[in-house]
Motif scaffolding. Structure first.
Motif, short mmCIF file in Angstrom:
data_model
loop_
_atom_site.label_atom_id
_atom_site.label_comp_id
_atom_site.label_asym_id
_atom_site.label_seq_id
_atom_site.Cartn_x
_atom_site.Cartn_y
_atom_site.Cartn_z
N ALA A 50 0.86 -1.18 0.00
CA ALA A 50 0.00 0.00 0.00
C ALA A 50 0.90 1.23 0.00
O ALA A 50 2.03 1.18 0.51
N LEU A 51 0.42 2.31 -0.57
CA LEU A 51 1.25 3.51 -0.66
C LEU A 51 1.75 3.98 0.70
O LEU A 51 2.85 4.52 0.81
N GLU A 52 0.94 3.77 1.74
CA GLU A 52 1.33 4.25 3.08
C GLU A 52 2.20 3.25 3.84
O GLU A 52 2.69 3.56 4.93
N ASP A 53 2.43 2.06 3.29
CA ASP A 53 3.23 1.05 3.97
C ASP A 53 4.68 1.48 4.14
O ASP A 53 5.27 2.10 3.25
N GLU A 54 5.23 1.13 5.29
CA GLU A 54 6.67 1.23 5.47
C GLU A 54 7.24 -0.11 5.04
O GLU A 54 6.79 -1.16 5.50
N ILE A 55 8.21 -0.08 4.17
CA ILE A 55 8.78 -1.31 3.62
C ILE A 55 9.69 -1.97 4.67
O ILE A 55 10.63 -1.34 5.15
N PRO A 56 9.44 -3.25 4.99
CA PRO A 56 10.35 -3.98 5.88
C PRO A 56 11.58 -4.41 5.07
O PRO A 56 11.62 -5.48 4.47
N GLU A 57 12.58 -3.54 5.03
CA GLU A 57 13.70 -3.71 4.10
C GLU A 57 14.49 -4.99 4.32
O GLU A 57 14.89 -5.63 3.36
N GLN A 58 14.74 -5.37 5.56
CA GLN A 58 15.54 -6.57 5.81
C GLN A 58 14.82 -7.80 5.26
O GLN A 58 15.43 -8.63 4.59
N GLN A 59 13.54 -7.92 5.52
CA GLN A 59 12.77 -9.07 5.05
C GLN A 59 12.63 -9.04 3.53
O GLN A 59 12.75 -10.08 2.87
N LEU A 60 12.39 -7.85 2.97
CA LEU A 60 12.28 -7.75 1.51
C LEU A 60 13.60 -8.09 0.85
O LEU A 60 13.63 -8.79 -0.16
N SER A 61 14.69 -7.64 1.42
CA SER A 61 16.00 -7.96 0.88
C SER A 61 16.24 -9.48 0.88
O SER A 61 16.81 -10.03 -0.07
N HIS A 62 15.77 -10.16 1.91
CA HIS A 62 15.89 -11.61 1.97
C HIS A 62 15.11 -12.25 0.81
O HIS A 62 15.61 -13.16 0.13
N CYS A 63 13.90 -11.78 0.57
CA CYS A 63 13.09 -12.30 -0.55
C CYS A 63 13.78 -12.05 -1.88
O CYS A 63 13.84 -12.93 -2.74
N ILE A 64 14.30 -10.84 -2.05
CA ILE A 64 15.01 -10.49 -3.29
C ILE A 64 16.23 -11.38 -3.47
O ILE A 64 16.49 -11.88 -4.57
#
Length: 139
Positions: A108-122
């Motif tokens: 969602a536009l207002e979401d704060e991205i959980p960068e550590q978890q997203l980086s793991h997925c990437i």
């Protein structure tokens, strides 16, 4: 690591509304930083697939990012739907991300991205062909 960027990607980013461009530029930054942190990745190709900014490595599965006017309050990171990626993310990060079937993480536009978890997925996507045989992709 070398990054090869197709000039059409830059043009695509310029087409997005400013507030969306900012969100997608952040996803792009996380993808590039993650790729640079993985020693076995020697090259990353940034191109357009299906008109969407896409990121490819020789040992990985394609990652795409996009925003679509029919859903103006969200944007997404897409993965190969026939891979085990999103189904694995759903097990590991079921309380962290919103999912669209077996193909995308939705923000969602207002979401704060959980960068550590997203980086793991990437990271799992960019090395997918090396880890696809492992339980939970080696997570």
């Amino acid at each position: 690591m070398k990054t090869h960027t197709n000039p059409k990607v830059t043009a695509k980013f310029e087409e997005y509304p400013f507030h969306i461009k900012e969100k997608l530029t952040n996803l792009r930054r996380i993808i590039l930083e993650t790729a640079h942190s993985i020693p076995i990745i020697e090259e990353l190709e940034e191109t357009l697939k299906w008109g969407e900014p896409s990121y490819l490595t020789k040992k990985g599965s394609t990652i795409r990012i996009d925003w679509k006017p029919p859903k103006p309050k969200e944007y997404a990171m897409y993965f190969q739907c026939t891979s085990k990626l999103v189904s694995t993310f759903q097990v590991i990060y079921r309380d962290t991300f919103c999912f669209e079937g077996n193909r995308a993480l939705i923000f969602a536009l207002e979401d704060e991205i959980p960068e550590q978890q997203l980086s793991h997925c990437i990271s799992m996507a960019l090395t997918y062909h090396l880890i696809k045989h492992l339980p939970l992709l080696g997570a």
